[in-house]
Design an enzyme around this catalytic site. Structure first.
Site, PDB file in Angstrom:
ATOM      1  N   CYS A 179       0.857  -1.182   0.000  1.00 44.26           N
ATOM      2  CA  CYS A 179       0.000   0.000   0.000  1.00 44.26           C
ATOM      3  C   CYS A 179       0.896   1.235   0.000  1.00 44.26           C
ATOM      4  CB  CYS A 179      -0.972  -0.011   1.166  1.00 44.26           C
ATOM      5  SG  CYS A 179      -0.207   0.167   2.776  1.00 44.26           S
ATOM      6  N   SER A 180       0.328   2.375   0.264  1.00 46.14           N
ATOM      7  CA  SER A 180       1.100   3.624   0.197  1.00 46.14           C
ATOM      8  C   SER A 180       2.281   3.621   1.151  1.00 46.14           C
ATOM      9  CB  SER A 180       0.209   4.822   0.489  1.00 46.14           C
ATOM     10  OG  SER A 180      -0.764   4.937  -0.506  1.00 46.14           O
TER      11      SER A 180
END
Length: 100
Positions: A8-9
């Site tokens: 994810c980020s």
């Protein structure tokens, strides 16, 4: 034992999903090492993974991650399963892709 890497980020937003996936895998007797990392760590952390899953918020990185990890299955987590933190659905997705 399957190694599942979620990206994810920053590796933070998927931590709850990792917990839910671990619980679902344990309930099914599915042996899996499940960890979450930042998408910037894809080439290092995904190198020995059986499958790499991208959070929906970083799905635009799909082709870049596929190029970094040729031959590895790279999938985007279903948005509904992600939003509901449905670990069972994501484990099912993994098992379908890997043929387990």
């Amino acid at each position: 034992m399957r190694k599942i890497v979620l990206l994810c980020s920053a590796g933070m937003s998927t931590s709850l999903l990792v917990t839910k996936m671990r619980e679902a895998a344990a309930a099914q007797g599915y042996e899996a090492d499940i960890e979450a990392y930042s998408v910037s760590e894809a080439s290092r952390e995904g190198a020995d993974a059986d499958i790499i899953l991208l959070g929906p918020q970083v799905r635009f990185n799909l082709s870049a991650v596929q190029k970094q990890l040729p031959g590895k299955p790279v999938e985007v987590i279903d948005m509904a399963a992600y939003g509901m933190m449905n670990g069972e659905a994501v484990v099912k997705q993994v098992k379908e892709v890997l043929g387990d």
